[in-house]
Structure formats: structure tokens, C-alpha cells
Design an enzyme around this catalytic site. Structure first.
Site, PDB file in Angstrom:
ATOM      1  N   ASP A   1     -85.471 120.804 -10.900  1.00 49.16           N
ATOM      2  CA  ASP A   1     -85.516 119.836 -12.000  1.00 49.16           C
ATOM      3  C   ASP A   1     -85.181 120.562 -13.287  1.00 49.16           C
ATOM      4  O   ASP A   1     -85.228 121.806 -13.365  1.00 49.16           O
ATOM      5  CB  ASP A   1     -86.941 119.241 -12.067  1.00 49.16           C
ATOM      6  CG  ASP A   1     -87.057 118.008 -12.947  1.00 49.16           C
ATOM      7  OD1 ASP A   1     -88.171 117.490 -13.078  1.00 49.16           O
ATOM      8  OD2 ASP A   1     -86.024 117.558 -13.501  1.00 49.16           O
TER       9      ASP A   1
ATOM     10  N   CYS B   1     -88.702 108.028  -8.061  1.00 51.76           N
ATOM     11  CA  CYS B   1     -90.007 108.529  -8.494  1.00 51.76           C
ATOM     12  C   CYS B   1     -90.542 107.766  -9.691  1.00 51.76           C
ATOM     13  O   CYS B   1     -89.788 107.163 -10.465  1.00 51.76           O
ATOM     14  CB  CYS B   1     -89.904 110.004  -8.852  1.00 51.76           C
ATOM     15  SG  CYS B   1     -91.521 110.819  -8.987  1.00 51.76           S
TER      16      CYS B   1
HETATM   17  O1  LIG Z   1     -91.923 111.317 -13.947  1.00 56.17           O
HETATM   18  C1  LIG Z   1     -92.715 111.832 -14.730  1.00 56.17           C
HETATM   19  O2  LIG Z   1     -93.186 111.234 -15.729  1.00 56.17           O
HETATM   20  C2  LIG Z   1     -93.209 113.232 -14.500  1.00 56.17           C
HETATM   21  C3  LIG Z   1     -94.165 113.762 -15.358  1.00 56.17           C
HETATM   22  C4  LIG Z   1     -94.623 115.071 -15.153  1.00 56.17           C
HETATM   23  C5  LIG Z   1     -94.159 115.829 -14.090  1.00 56.17           C
HETATM   24  C6  LIG Z   1     -93.212 115.298 -13.210  1.00 56.17           C
HETATM   25  C7  LIG Z   1     -92.727 113.998 -13.412  1.00 56.17           C
HETATM   26  N1  LIG Z   1     -91.775 113.470 -12.570  1.00 56.17           N
HETATM   27  C8  LIG Z   1     -91.368 114.228 -11.434  1.00 56.17           C
HETATM   28  C9  LIG Z   1     -90.167 113.775 -10.727  1.00 56.17           C
HETATM   29  O3  LIG Z   1     -90.028 114.059  -9.537  1.00 56.17           O
HETATM   30  C10 LIG Z   1     -89.037 113.150 -11.515  1.00 56.17           C
HETATM   31  O4  LIG Z   1     -88.343 112.261 -10.673  1.00 56.17           O
HETATM   32  C11 LIG Z   1     -88.124 114.279 -11.956  1.00 56.17           C
HETATM   33  O5  LIG Z   1     -88.798 115.038 -12.933  1.00 56.17           O
HETATM   34  C12 LIG Z   1     -86.796 113.753 -12.496  1.00 56.17           C
HETATM   35  O6  LIG Z   1     -87.031 112.900 -13.573  1.00 56.17           O
HETATM   36  P1  LIG Z   1     -85.745 112.257 -14.338  1.00 56.17           P
HETATM   37  O7  LIG Z   1     -85.014 113.409 -14.979  1.00 56.17           O
HETATM   38  O8  LIG Z   1     -86.365 111.317 -15.333  1.00 56.17           O
HETATM   39  O9  LIG Z   1     -84.912 111.558 -13.307  1.00 56.17           O
END
Ligand SMILES: O=C(O)c1ccccc1NCC(=O)[C@H](O)[C@H](O)COP(=O)(O)O
Length: 207
Positions: free
Chosen positions: A128, A9
Site C-alpha cells: 500500500d 475494503c
Molecule cells: O480504509 C481505511 O480507512 C484504512 C485505515 C487505516 C488502515 C488501513 C485502512 N485501509 C486498508 C485497506 O486495505 C485499503 O483498502 C488500502 O489502504 C487502500 O486504500 P485506498 O488507497 O483508499 O484504495
């Protein structure tokens, strides 16, 4: 046993889309939430989605979108799946004529069964960590908050990386895993080697 699907993502660059596809990602997520350092414009997203071959799912991520916001993106970007990561209701999510998944921001006291029951038309439930900025925080949460026997397609997310994803897949056996920070050299800048290591970990856990 079916293999664990993999969503990468927060992609913003063509080379990162190519690396994720080459590495074997099943889905690529694009963030349409302007406060995110990973946010892409409609024009950028259209160019990036055009790089996706068949059978790699394009995912558009929204947080409490304003009326018409999703439609404005869909008019220009062929998204196959929508991901809602804010406080959207079931009807907010289901009104766009696309399959969609709903994110649950997990913290002690969240009843995932009750949460999932309020989104009956969701294709899946993404779990999440509860972080500032709604998501992309690079933080894990207590996986014990996920009830045994959860029957909806579960997307495990939040702070995953090559070091913890084998344990995560073996413990939770999710339908899919989702990662952003754990495959980045900087926010929005993916690292091809980190992507490859993450995917290798998932494949190892699948056995
Ligand atoms: O990725 C972002 O910046 C984000 C911002 C606001 C809402 C959701 C967002 N990402 C969503 C996703 O699906 C991410 O992959 C998920 O939150 C996991 O993130 P991470 O912990 O950094 O792998």
C-alpha cells in the site's frame, strides 16, 4: 494464468456489501480501526458479514490492536482472514488462530523482500502507499518498488481505481488487488457503478 482476486475494503453498509458481492468481489474488508472514517462496530460488522455468501472471504482490518482487541471482534464476527496494517510483529499477527496478511507501507527505501521475510507465516503481503492514518489514503505508490520475481502472494493496493487498475494488473500481475477510495462516492460509502467498473477493469486485464 489464474485470475486476479479482488478485495473491496472499508464497507459500512449492507447495500454496499450486496453490490460488491454481486459485482464479483472475492473478499470484503471491514475496518476495525476507530480513527478511520470507514470503521465499523462489532455489531455492525456482524450484520454485514452475515450477508456474505459462501466463498466470499470476510477480512478484518486492524492497526496495532490492543491486547484482546482482535479476540473481542472474533468472538462476535466470523472473520476468515485478518489484515494487519500497522507496525505489528510476526508474532503479534500470528497469535489469533486465523490466516492473516501483512500490509507493507511502501516508500523509497523499503526492501519488500526483507519486509516479507520477517513475516514468514503471512498468507500474503499487501503493498500500500505510505499515507497518514496508515491506509485508505487513495494514493498510489511507485510500483517499481515491488521487486521482480517477488514470490509471496502479493495484494496490490493504494490508490487503485477503474482508470489505473488495468495497467496495474498488466504490469505487476499481483495475486490480488485491493481498493477502497477508488470505488467510493464518499469515505465509507461505496458506489455500485464504480465497483462494477473496477471489477470489469480487472477482468479485462486478466484477458
Ligand atoms: O480504509 C481505511 O480507512 C484504512 C485505515 C487505516 C488502515 C488501513 C485502512 N485501509 C486498508 C485497506 O486495505 C485499503 O483498502 C488500502 O489502504 C487502500 O486504500 P485506498 O488507497 O483508499 O484504495
Amino acid at each position: 494464468m489464474s485470475r486476479t482476486r479482488i478485495k473491496i475494503c472499508g464497507l459500512t453498509r449492507p447495500q454496499d456489501v450486496r453490490a460488491a458481492v454481486a459485482g464479483g468481489a472475492d473478499a470484503i474488508g471491514f475496518v476495525f480501526y476507530p480513527p478511520s472514517p470507514r470503521a465499523v462496530s462489532i455489531e455492525q460488522a456482524a450484520e454485514l458479514v452475515a450477508l456474505l455468501p459462501p466463498f466470499v472471504v470476510s477480512v478484518g482490518l486492524f492497526v496495532n490492536p490492543a491486547p484482546g482487541e482482535v479476540e473481542a471482534v472474533l468472538a462476535r464476527v466470523p472473520l476468515q482472514l485478518l489484515q494487519f496494517h500497522g507496525d505489528e510483529s510476526e508474532s503479534d499477527c500470528a497469535r489469533h488462530g486465523r490466516a492473516w496478511i501483512k500490509a507493507a507501507r511502501m516508500r523509497p527505501g523499503v526492501d519488500l523482500l526483507e519486509f516479507a521475510a520477517s513475516y514468514p507465516r503471512a498468507s500474503g503481503i499487501l503493498v500500500d502507499a505510505f499515507v497518514d492514518g496508515y491506509g485508505g489514503g487513495g494514493k498510489t505508490f511507485d510500483w517499481a518498488l515491488i521487486p521482480a520475481g517477488f514470490t509471496r502472494p502479493l495484494v496490490l493496493s493504494g490508490g487503485l481505481d477503474a482508470d489505473n487498475v488495468v495497467d496495474a494488473v498488466r504490469r505487476i500481475r499481483p495475486w490480488a488487488v485491493d481498493v477502497s477510495s477508488g470505488v467510493e462516492s464518499a469515505k465509507g460509502i461505496k458506489d455500485a457503478d464504480m465497483i462494477a467498473a473496477f471489477i470489469a477493469g480487472v477482468r479485462h486485464a486478466d484477458g
